[in-house]
Structures are given as C-alpha cells and as structure tokens.
Write a protein that holds these residues in place. Structure first.
Motif, PDB file in Angstrom:
ATOM      1  N   SER A  26     -11.588  65.399 130.151  1.00  0.00           N
ATOM      2  CA  SER A  26     -12.120  66.690 129.396  1.00  0.00           C
ATOM      3  C   SER A  26     -12.901  67.552 130.369  1.00  0.00           C
ATOM      4  O   SER A  26     -12.703  68.773 129.818  1.00  0.00           O
ATOM      5  CB  SER A  26     -13.031  66.004 128.364  1.00  0.00           C
TER       6      SER A  26
ATOM      7  N   ASP B 107      -8.739  63.948 126.347  1.00  0.00           N
ATOM      8  CA  ASP B 107      -9.748  64.419 125.458  1.00  0.00           C
ATOM      9  C   ASP B 107      -9.086  65.281 124.437  1.00  0.00           C
ATOM     10  O   ASP B 107      -8.958  67.088 124.779  1.00  0.00           O
ATOM     11  CB  ASP B 107     -11.297  64.698 125.725  1.00  0.00           C
ATOM     12  N   LYS B 108      -8.547  65.052 123.228  1.00  0.00           N
ATOM     13  CA  LYS B 108      -7.464  66.073 122.270  1.00  0.00           C
ATOM     14  C   LYS B 108      -8.175  67.403 122.110  1.00  0.00           C
ATOM     15  O   LYS B 108      -7.339  68.159 122.645  1.00  0.00           O
ATOM     16  CB  LYS B 108      -7.585  65.071 121.382  1.00  0.00           C
ATOM     17  N   SER B 109     -10.308  67.360 121.626  1.00  0.00           N
ATOM     18  CA  SER B 109      -9.768  68.961 122.167  1.00  0.00           C
ATOM     19  C   SER B 109      -9.954  69.549 123.203  1.00  0.00           C
ATOM     20  O   SER B 109     -10.211  70.703 123.445  1.00  0.00           O
ATOM     21  CB  SER B 109     -11.439  68.637 120.951  1.00  0.00           C
TER      22      SER B 109
ATOM     23  N   ALA C 208      -7.629  69.628 125.148  1.00  0.00           N
ATOM     24  CA  ALA C 208      -6.457  69.596 125.305  1.00  0.00           C
ATOM     25  C   ALA C 208      -5.741  70.821 124.607  1.00  0.00           C
ATOM     26  O   ALA C 208      -5.463  71.773 125.144  1.00  0.00           O
ATOM     27  CB  ALA C 208      -5.524  68.672 124.914  1.00  0.00           C
ATOM     28  N   ALA C 209      -6.239  70.660 123.716  1.00  0.00           N
ATOM     29  CA  ALA C 209      -6.127  72.810 122.554  1.00  0.00           C
ATOM     30  C   ALA C 209      -6.961  73.718 123.404  1.00  0.00           C
ATOM     31  O   ALA C 209      -6.506  74.536 123.736  1.00  0.00           O
ATOM     32  CB  ALA C 209      -6.890  72.134 120.854  1.00  0.00           C
ATOM     33  N   ARG C 210      -8.337  73.569 123.639  1.00  0.00           N
ATOM     34  CA  ARG C 210      -8.480  74.401 125.180  1.00  0.00           C
ATOM     35  C   ARG C 210      -7.909  74.591 125.960  1.00  0.00           C
ATOM     36  O   ARG C 210      -7.603  76.620 125.984  1.00  0.00           O
ATOM     37  CB  ARG C 210     -10.108  74.038 125.410  1.00  0.00           C
TER      38      ARG C 210
ATOM     39  N   VAL D 141      -1.240  64.845 126.545  1.00  0.00           N
ATOM     40  CA  VAL D 141      -2.523  64.883 125.583  1.00  0.00           C
ATOM     41  C   VAL D 141      -2.173  62.884 125.151  1.00  0.00           C
ATOM     42  O   VAL D 141      -2.065  61.863 124.799  1.00  0.00           O
ATOM     43  CB  VAL D 141      -2.365  65.384 124.234  1.00  0.00           C
TER      44      VAL D 141
ATOM     45  N   CYS E 218      -2.380  66.118 132.286  1.00  0.00           N
ATOM     46  CA  CYS E 218      -1.809  64.864 131.066  1.00  0.00           C
ATOM     47  C   CYS E 218      -4.156  65.686 130.751  1.00  0.00           C
ATOM     48  O   CYS E 218      -4.367  64.879 131.783  1.00  0.00           O
ATOM     49  CB  CYS E 218      -1.902  64.136 131.401  1.00  0.00           C
TER      50      CYS E 218
ATOM     51  N   SER F  97      -4.879  74.252 125.974  1.00  0.00           N
ATOM     52  CA  SER F  97      -3.166  74.592 126.326  1.00  0.00           C
ATOM     53  C   SER F  97      -3.269  76.344 125.725  1.00  0.00           C
ATOM     54  O   SER F  97      -2.117  76.609 125.981  1.00  0.00           O
ATOM     55  CB  SER F  97      -2.817  74.004 125.433  1.00  0.00           C
ATOM     56  N   LYS F  98      -4.511  76.461 126.250  1.00  0.00           N
ATOM     57  CA  LYS F  98      -4.144  78.289 125.106  1.00  0.00           C
ATOM     58  C   LYS F  98      -4.240  79.031 126.400  1.00  0.00           C
ATOM     59  O   LYS F  98      -4.342  80.047 126.952  1.00  0.00           O
ATOM     60  CB  LYS F  98      -5.602  79.248 124.373  1.00  0.00           C
TER      61      LYS F  98
END
Ligand code: MG
Length: 384
Positions: free
Chosen positions: A37, A58-60, A62-64, A77, A55, A66-67
C-alpha cells in the motif's frame, strides 16, 4: 542483462534489492515491482526504474496510484494481480521480498512459470516446503535463498557431496531480549522488542527474532531447502552475528560463512549466482573483531523455538499451523493487545488443537492456514 521482478519493493529487503541493482546498471533490469500500500515509495521507484509492470495489493491504494502512474507501466491489483504479474514472459528472476504467508500463491505461479526464484520470504517455505521444493524440482527451477543463514548454508555446501553432511549450525543473534530474565520478559513492551541489536528489519521479523520464532522458522526453512533431518540442524546463539551459519562434514571439518551484517550481501549473491560480483561494502576487520561468542539457546525462556522443533518433527500441516498462529499472535502483540510471553502460548494452544494432516496439497495447506488463524483469534479472545 537479467530481467528481474522485485515483489515487496517498498519493504526492507525490497529496498536493499533495489540498492544492489543500482550498483550494477548494466547487469540487472527491474521490469516489475510490487507493493502492498506504500504508493508514495512505489511511485518514486517507478520513476527511477521505469518497470513495465507493477502490482499494488491494496485496492484503494491501487486506485490512488493509477491516477499517478504513467500508461507505459501496466498495473495489476490485488493477490490475483500478483499471480498474473509473475507469469509475465519477460521476467527471468523473481525476488520474493514480501513477508508473510500471502506470497504462497504467487510463489507457486512463479515456479510454474519456470522463473528463477530469489526467496527472502520464509513463511511460504515453512507452510508448504515439500510442495514448493517438489514443484521446483519438477520445473527445474532453482530456489536461491536470500535469508542470510540459508544463504550461508547454501554457500558452505556449494560443490560438496550432500551425503557427506553431518550437521548444520544455524546461528542466531539471540535478538534484543537475549540477556533479559524470564520474569522481565513478562512485561516487555513493543518498543523494546523493535530495537534489534544487529539487523534493521521489518516489524514482524523483528518480533520473531525476539521470541526466537524467527530461528524456528529458519530451522524449518533449512530442513526443506537442503533436505536435511531437523535433528541435524543445531541452533547456536552467536550474538555478534558475523558467522551467518556453518556446515559440518563427516570428517569433522566445519565450513563457516562470515561477512559484515548487511542483507545486501546475500541479496547480491542470489541475484548474481553463480557469479560473485564486487561489493562496495566494507569487509570484516579481524584485527578489530576480538572475540566471537556462542551459547545454547534457552528453550524455557524462548519456547517458540521448541514449538518449531515440534512442528519439524510432526510435519504435515503442523508447520503451516505454527506459522499462521504466530502471524496472528505477532500482529496482536504489535497492536498491544497481547503480551510478549503470550505469543508462544497462543501458538502452542493452536498447535495442540490441530489435527495434523500428512502430505498436504496446496488446498489442505490453505485450509490449515485459515483454520489456524481463526483458532488463534479465538484463543486470544479467551486470554483477554
Ligand atoms: Mg535470517
């Protein structure tokens, strides 16, 4: 030029691996990175090494990320993503610098994919040693140890006939609590445990060093890596931590591996093997060294090591259960919800309650791991 993937690149071993790579720009190319993370550190590493794949587990996070991450880097992910990443064709060697049992599935995938494995993660080998080594043999994949003790044993055994092996001396610094009395251990706090005298490492492994569970895990690790009966592996407390382990042969000759206490040495050897590359680190100065000390570990003070011997004797799913219960107990200790001396009590209780299954498959191992975690939580709930 070797294409390597560094899994767990923002942790202690991961960062040391990148520091080794930095010293040999024409030799190793980092083409994949993974982190849990820590997006901040990961993005800096991406900028420097320009990997093709990353890779983020942590999904959230990853969302941060990717921007921020450029399109030239493909993002995977979660745990499934990690399994996919290690299958990427262009990866030749995978450095497993992730701690904990979560690395098992991607390790199996990497071996299936025929990648050379540099293994710093010990939990996976403890959980599923025979399965991993069997699969590696079938796929003709080398598992190159990064753990300093296993690297030492490996180097001492290089070019030797394994039938001539009598004993392995697995050395242990003894951790930060070596000189504390049994009574004093009752009131030990997290902060005191995290002050390791020799190695600067992640939190989980530092607690394991203090309980000596780390040496217990390494006992199991060595047993599987080198296919040696546990009775021939002698744990030896050696506070200076300069001898990283020793091997004794049938003629009474003992070969030891010594070097300064820096993880970049075993990391570099696993990356460069079978070659040796020059190191910028200072060598050992025997003129200044003085005395080396050795003692027998105190199993009454450090019961976790005794539990690891039991797991080594019981085999089957027992090592996996020992590991899982320990991960849960250490986590609760770090959150200050469990006392230091309760860690071994939790592990022991969970091991006693387990019905051991011999020759487990991957599924049995995952089930035993889940069972042990739930069981450890309920043991802990009853303690407090
Ligand atoms: Mg070690």
């Amino acid at each position: 030029m070797k294409n390597i993937a560094v899994l767990g690149s923002t942790g202690s071993i991961g960062k040391s691996t990148l520091s080794v790579v930095r010293n040999f720009p024409g030799r190793f190319k980092v083409i994949a990175l993974s982190a849990n993370s820590d997006v901040h550190s990961l993005c800096r590493q991406i900028e420097e090494f320009q990997p093709s794949f990353v890779c983020i587990r942590d999904k959230s996070a990853a969302a941060r990320a990717s921007k921020i991450i450029k399109r030239t880097t493909k993002i995977f992910v979660g745990d499934d993503g990690l399994d996919q990443l290690v299958r990427e064709r262009s990866i030749e060697q995978v450095m497993f610098a992730i701690s904990g049992s979560g690395a098992l599935s991607s390790l199996v995938e990497a071996i299936k994919g025929g990648k050379s494995i540099a293994l710093a993660n010990k939990e996976t080998l403890v959980m599923a040693g025979p399965l991993i080594m069997g699969l590696a043999k079938k796929k003709k994949v080398s598992i190159l140890p990064v753990d300093s003790e296993q690297s030492a044993i490996w180097q001492c055994l290089e070019g030797e006939n394994r039938n001539n092996l009598r004993n392995i001396y697995l050395t242990a610094s003894g951790g930060p609590l070596l000189k504390k009395s049994r009574a004093a251990l009752e009131s030990i706090r997290v902060k005191q445990v995290l002050r390791h005298p020799r190695w600067k490492m992640g939190k989980k492994i530092t607690v394991d060093s203090a309980t000596l569970m780390n040496k217990g895990l390494e006992l199991l690790e060595a047993m599987f890596l080198f296919d040696v009966d546990f009775l021939r592996i002698k744990v030896l407390v050696h506070p200076e931590a300069l001898i990283h382990s020793m091997v004794e042969f049938i003629d009474g000759v003992i070969i030891a591996q010594l070097s300064v206490t820096d993880m970049r040495i075993p990391i570099q050897y696993a990356l460069s093997y079978p070659e040796r590359l020059p190191s910028r680190l200072k060598g050992l100065d025997f003129y200044k060294l003085g005395v080396l000390n050795f003692e027998k570990p105190d199993l009454l003070k450090f019961p976790c090591l005794g539990l690891a011997y039991e797991a080594a004797k019981g085999l089957g799913t027992l090592p996996c259960v020992l590991n899982a219960a320990n991960e849960v107990a250490v986590g609760e200790f770090l959150r200050e919800r469990l006392r230091f001396t309760q860690i071994s009590k939790v592990v022991e209780k969970v091991m006693r309650n387990h019905s051991n299954k011999q020759n487990p498959g991957l599924r049995d191992i995952q089930e035993a791991d889940n069972w042990a975690r739930i069981s450890a939580q309920s043991v802990i709930a009853r303690l407090s």
